[in-house]
Enzyme design. Sequence first.
Site, PDB file in Angstrom:
ATOM      1  N   HIS A   1       0.832  -1.207   0.000  1.00  0.00           N
ATOM      2  CA  HIS A   1       0.000   0.000   0.000  1.00  0.00           C
ATOM      3  C   HIS A   1       0.866   1.257   0.000  1.00  0.00           C
ATOM      4  O   HIS A   1       0.601   2.205  -0.752  1.00  0.00           O
ATOM      5  CB  HIS A   1      -0.916  -0.032   1.226  1.00  0.00           C
ATOM      6  CG  HIS A   1      -1.648   1.242   1.466  1.00  0.00           C
ATOM      7  ND1 HIS A   1      -2.888   1.521   0.923  1.00  0.00           N
ATOM      8  CD2 HIS A   1      -1.310   2.349   2.200  1.00  0.00           C
ATOM      9  CE1 HIS A   1      -3.277   2.718   1.314  1.00  0.00           C
ATOM     10  NE2 HIS A   1      -2.353   3.243   2.086  1.00  0.00           N
ATOM     11  N   GLU A   2       1.916   1.278   0.824  1.00  0.00           N
ATOM     12  CA  GLU A   2       2.767   2.466   0.906  1.00  0.00           C
ATOM     13  C   GLU A   2       3.600   2.646  -0.352  1.00  0.00           C
ATOM     14  O   GLU A   2       3.822   3.770  -0.808  1.00  0.00           O
ATOM     15  CB  GLU A   2       3.672   2.359   2.141  1.00  0.00           C
ATOM     16  CG  GLU A   2       2.931   2.371   3.460  1.00  0.00           C
ATOM     17  CD  GLU A   2       2.136   3.641   3.675  1.00  0.00           C
ATOM     18  OE1 GLU A   2       2.575   4.708   3.194  1.00  0.00           O
ATOM     19  OE2 GLU A   2       1.067   3.583   4.307  1.00  0.00           O
TER      20      GLU A   2
ATOM     21  N   HIS B   1       1.607   4.384  -3.129  1.00  0.00           N
ATOM     22  CA  HIS B   1       1.519   5.854  -3.090  1.00  0.00           C
ATOM     23  C   HIS B   1       2.620   6.473  -3.946  1.00  0.00           C
ATOM     24  O   HIS B   1       2.391   7.482  -4.634  1.00  0.00           O
ATOM     25  CB  HIS B   1       1.646   6.341  -1.647  1.00  0.00           C
ATOM     26  CG  HIS B   1       0.381   6.244  -0.858  1.00  0.00           C
ATOM     27  ND1 HIS B   1      -0.798   6.840  -1.253  1.00  0.00           N
ATOM     28  CD2 HIS B   1       0.101   5.606   0.323  1.00  0.00           C
ATOM     29  CE1 HIS B   1      -1.751   6.596  -0.371  1.00  0.00           C
ATOM     30  NE2 HIS B   1      -1.237   5.843   0.591  1.00  0.00           N
TER      31      HIS B   1
ATOM     32  N   GLU C   1      -5.987   7.014  -0.925  1.00  0.00           N
ATOM     33  CA  GLU C   1      -5.842   5.791  -0.139  1.00  0.00           C
ATOM     34  C   GLU C   1      -6.529   4.615  -0.823  1.00  0.00           C
ATOM     35  O   GLU C   1      -6.013   3.493  -0.819  1.00  0.00           O
ATOM     36  CB  GLU C   1      -6.422   6.001   1.264  1.00  0.00           C
ATOM     37  CG  GLU C   1      -5.646   6.978   2.128  1.00  0.00           C
ATOM     38  CD  GLU C   1      -4.263   6.462   2.461  1.00  0.00           C
ATOM     39  OE1 GLU C   1      -4.125   5.231   2.669  1.00  0.00           O
ATOM     40  OE2 GLU C   1      -3.335   7.269   2.515  1.00  0.00           O
TER      41      GLU C   1
END
Length: 374
Positions: A222-223, A226, A282
């Site tokens: 997920h990070e 970004h 997100e």
Amino acid sequence: MHPLRPLPRAPAHFITRTSASILSFSPRYSTRRIQPFLRRPLSQSLPRANNWPRPPRDPYNYHDPHYRLSQAKPLVTRNGIRRFIRSPSLHTTIVLAVLGAVAFYFSNIQTVPVSGRRRFNCFSQESVEAASAAQVRRIEFEVEHSGRHFLSDWDPRSMMVRRVMQKLIPVSGMADAKWEIRVIEDPHTANAFVLPGGKVFVFSGLIPIARNEHGLATVLGHEIAHNLAEHGGERMSSQIGVNILLYSAILLTGGLAIFGTSFFGSAILDLLFSRPMGRRQESEADYIGLMMMAEACYDPRQAVGFWQRMERAQQGEPPEWLSTHPSNHNRIQKIQEWMPQAMEKMKQSDCQGTSAFANIFRQAMEKGVVIIRQ
């Protein structure tokens, strides 16, 4: 008879002394007053008293700063504000500024291929990485001065994080970045983030919630997503628009609304723009990270369990509309909707780190193709 003869002239010093002696008896011309005249031999007039006007006395103590402040004229008046608002130069400046801002905005519009969302991003990836370098130094400073420390590379928790990153980096499409992985000893903080340029920070309090490498791959994927979607530059660009709106409001009100605009205006813009945009970012990172972990042969079904455990650990979180993150309930619901596609991605993957999905995403970013609509 003798011819008339001119009387002999008395010496100059005699006349001067005589005149001085005669004038000294006059109350109007004293020696003290005539003295400057005697010193000026070329002058033909008698000395006069100084008739220049003297400065008036200061009964109110004009030099007192408090008195001067009380007598000062206001800087902003109603007539001055009216003239400022009606000024043609102000109208011209506003029109030119609006036209320039609109042209600058639309020239930096991009399409996010995951959701088809249109966004404003005027920062290159190089400038974002330069800005993140200062943030890295700030994090290092805070860790050193807060009593915490970075775990060694031989710590089992650090080794676990490195194993996960060794599988995620090849599928991220950013294998050329200078990756640095650090684990911060803080059992009370369950968080992790990846800064632009490959700087990975994981708090040790996250590892018990992740439980295994699959759960850790969920949050690290997920990070990384970004950075793949360039959300950092988008956040920096959004601050430019917010600041332009705030300073424009302050300028148009003649500076009178500086306090109310800076506080309430920023809060309103944050609720209307920054937080909703953060929730969309997100959601995009959730989708990209889920596909990346599936391509790296991590079980995407365990992402649901991770976010359920995170929901239990974050009891009392604010409502979704007050947060930059979607609620864990909505996040889990979206992941379950994407699960069939993620499972198919894991079956098709050869688990060799080919970065197929990352390459597809970058090509879609360049062409503006929508992969999935939210």
